[in-house]
Design an enzyme around this catalytic site. Structure first.
Site, PDB file in Angstrom:
ATOM      1  N   TRP A 164       7.881  -3.933  -6.257  1.00 34.90           N
ATOM      2  CA  TRP A 164       8.519  -2.638  -6.565  1.00 34.90           C
ATOM      3  C   TRP A 164       8.445  -1.829  -5.363  1.00 34.90           C
ATOM      4  CZ3 TRP A 164       5.010   1.041  -5.492  1.00 34.90           C
ATOM      5  CH2 TRP A 164       3.676   0.588  -5.981  1.00 34.90           C
ATOM      6  N   CYS A 166       2.457  -2.302   2.170  1.00 35.57           N
ATOM      7  CA  CYS A 166       1.288  -3.344   2.497  1.00 35.57           C
ATOM      8  C   CYS A 166       0.870  -3.173   4.002  1.00 35.57           C
ATOM      9  CB  CYS A 166       1.779  -4.759   2.428  1.00 35.57           C
ATOM     10  SG  CYS A 166       2.531  -5.283   0.945  1.00 35.57           S
ATOM     11  N   GLU A 217      -7.810  -2.446  -1.008  1.00 35.45           N
ATOM     12  CA  GLU A 217      -6.574  -1.638  -0.552  1.00 35.45           C
ATOM     13  C   GLU A 217      -6.374  -0.650  -1.733  1.00 35.45           C
ATOM     14  OE1 GLU A 217      -2.229  -3.448   0.291  1.00 35.45           O
ATOM     15  OE2 GLU A 217      -3.141  -4.472  -1.366  1.00 35.45           O
TER      16      GLU A 217
HETATM   17  C1  SIN Z   1       5.499  -4.078   2.760  1.00 33.82           C
HETATM   18  O1  SIN Z   1       4.929  -3.383   2.204  1.00 33.82           O
HETATM   19  O2  SIN Z   1       5.270  -5.276   2.343  1.00 33.82           O
HETATM   20  C2  SIN Z   1       6.497  -4.118   3.743  1.00 33.82           C
HETATM   21  C3  SIN Z   1       6.615  -2.822   4.518  1.00 33.82           C
HETATM   22  C4  SIN Z   1       7.817  -3.203   5.815  1.00 33.82           C
HETATM   23  O3  SIN Z   1       8.355  -4.050   5.905  1.00 33.82           O
HETATM   24  O4  SIN Z   1       7.383  -2.388   6.679  1.00 33.82           O
END
Ligand code: SIN
Length: 465
Positions: A133, A266, A366
């Site tokens: 999302w 991420c 995280e």
């Molecule tokens: C992600 O949060 O997985 C993608 C972030 C990004 O492509 O810079």
């Protein structure tokens, strides 16, 4: 169990749409159709596939404003970030539209007279994608574009929080002339679709962006049919600020990597590890800059930081802040919450914590939210030890103008993506992916199309005396 779900605006709680979940029969039918379509799509020549991808990209750009608005409404990110994500999403399509034409094989000099040795790249087959999302457009095109460019067919399950952007992108792919069975969208619960994808003999590859526990389950389940997997999983990015760093640059880039998408990427900075001689100045400047960030509805032009996605996220983030404070952390900015449990919206003001220690949960879990914990180091090796002290290995950042320090850090940090004086290393033409429990494989760049290809080797004998 309800067979439909409501997509809500995380900034207001407003219902945006009701989406029917596909039944198992419908999902299996779509998988079978995708497999049939592969038999013809793989024969469509590379230049034709390239043109269709380019048309898709053009159509997305023509509808950029409306796609960005839908994205902001279902995800909560500021409109400027959604507009940026549409560009980011089409940059993957543009890159792989070109790469489609460059899937070269090779001829290997033979070891015997009358023999020719030929290597070719063939599409792997039907791909099952499960997308997150936090980037409902870019994480889909980062998978779909190389798959389609390689000659694979594609079936995507978007996150239930943000399906509307993906549904629109798939409609536009069809409008661009990519056959309906070549790229399809399925709707349903992650666990159900994950099992149907991994059990299906028709699906030859699973590509997933999401949490490490779900990724591990998909890897395990894919073993039954020995499927290829690409996994973009969790991260716990360290930011190391060295003694000699340009502090203003480090502050600005930390703001970018930490608060983009309300800290819900991420690759967001999760731990800021600062040399003890500059920590006071750095923390003060970071806190001052953070306090200027405007929190609100992403549709408001002034907003820098939107809501977090849901109650589960809010609770995880606020638990981490409370745990850190209970164990002695100091709040330099933020830690304020605008929350309405009835309407289900959750805003967390960008938060800076200092006096953070390794005993605190935030240093090991995280966060996926707008919180920057600052800790200190004396010797560089200590910073590296803190940075590598995690099962994750996706992105790491460091700030130094000293070539030797930079080179040493690059060589000793166990991370797949490294930003040196740079808080925004992602791009369509570079490899994105993690080491350790952050994933398997890479997306983007020339590396990002390889997982959609099978290598076939042909040995021809008896060609001449
Ligand atoms: C992600 O949060 O997985 C993608 C972030 C990004 O492509 O810079």
């Amino acid at each position: 169990m309800s067979n439909s779900f409501i997509v809500k605006n995380p900034a207001t709680g407003e219902a945006l749409a009701t989406i029917e979940r596909d039944s198992e029969e419908v999902i299996l039918q779509k998988i079978a159709t995708g497999n049939d379509a592969f038999q013809t799509w793989k024969k469509t020549n590379a230049h034709e596939r390239s043109k269709l991808l380019s048309k898709w990209s053009t159509l997305i750009q023509e509808h950029k404003a409306s796609i960005a608005e839908v994205m902001t409404k279902e995800n909560g990110k500021p409109l400027a970030e959604s507009l940026g994500e549409v560009d980011y999403a089409t940059s993957y399509i543009d890159w792989y539209a070109e790469e489609a034409k460059r899937l070269y094989g090779r001829t290997i000099p033979s070891h015997a007279n009358g023999k020719e040795l030929i290597v070719q790249q063939h599409p792997i087959g039907l791909v099952g994608a499960i997308t997150p999302w936090n980037f409902p457009a870019a994480m889909m095109t980062r998978k779909a574009a190389p798959a389609l460019a390689a000659g694979c067919t594609f079936i995507v399950k978007p996150a239930e929080e943000t399906p509307l952007t993906t549904i629109r992108l798939v409609e536009l792919a069809h409008e661009a002339g990519i056959p309906e069975d070549v790229i399809q969208c399925v709707s349903g619960r992650g666990r159900v679709i994950g099992s149907l994808f991994t059990e299906s003999p028709y699906i030859k590859k699973i590509t997933f962006t999401g949490s490490t526990p779900v990724g591990k389950q998909l890897i395990k389940d894919s073993a039954a049919t020995v499927k290829s997997v690409t996994m973009e999983l969790g991260g716990h990015a360290p930011v190391i600020v060295a003694e000699d760093a340009n502090i203003d640059l480090a502050v600005e880039q930390t703001i970018i990597t930490k608060f983009r998408n309300a800290g819900q990427t991420c690759v967001c900075a999760n731990r800021v590890i600062v040399h003890e001689s500059i920590v006071e100045e750095f923390s003060k400047k970071l806190a001052e800059r953070t306090k200027k960030l405007v929190v609100g509805n992403g549709l408001d032009q002034k907003t820098d930081v939107g809501p977090v996605i849901n109650k589960g996220s809010y609770e995880k983030i606020t638990d981490q802040i409370a745990d850190a404070v209970n164990k002695g952390a100091t709040i330099l900015a933020g830690a304020q919450y605008d929350v309405d449990h009835d309407k289900e919206y959750y805003f967390i003001h960008p938060t800076i914590l200092t006096d953070v220690t390794e005993e605190m949960d935030i240093m090991h879990e995280e966060t996926f939210g707008p919180v920057a914990p600052i800790t200190t180091y004396k010797e560089l090796d200590e910073a590296i030890e803190i940075a590598n002290n995690t099962p994750y290995g996706l992105a790491a950042y460091f700030f130094t103008d000293n070539y030797r320090i930079g080179n040493y850090l690059f060589n000793h940090l166990d991370y797949g993506i490294i930003g040196w004086n740079d808080g925004a290393p992602s791009a369509a033409h570079v490899p994105f992916g993690g080491m350790k429990e952050s994933g398997l494989g890479r997306e983007g760049g020339i590396e990002g199309i390889e997982p959609y290809l099978e290598t076939k080797y042909l040995s021809i004998g008896n060609l001449y005396e």
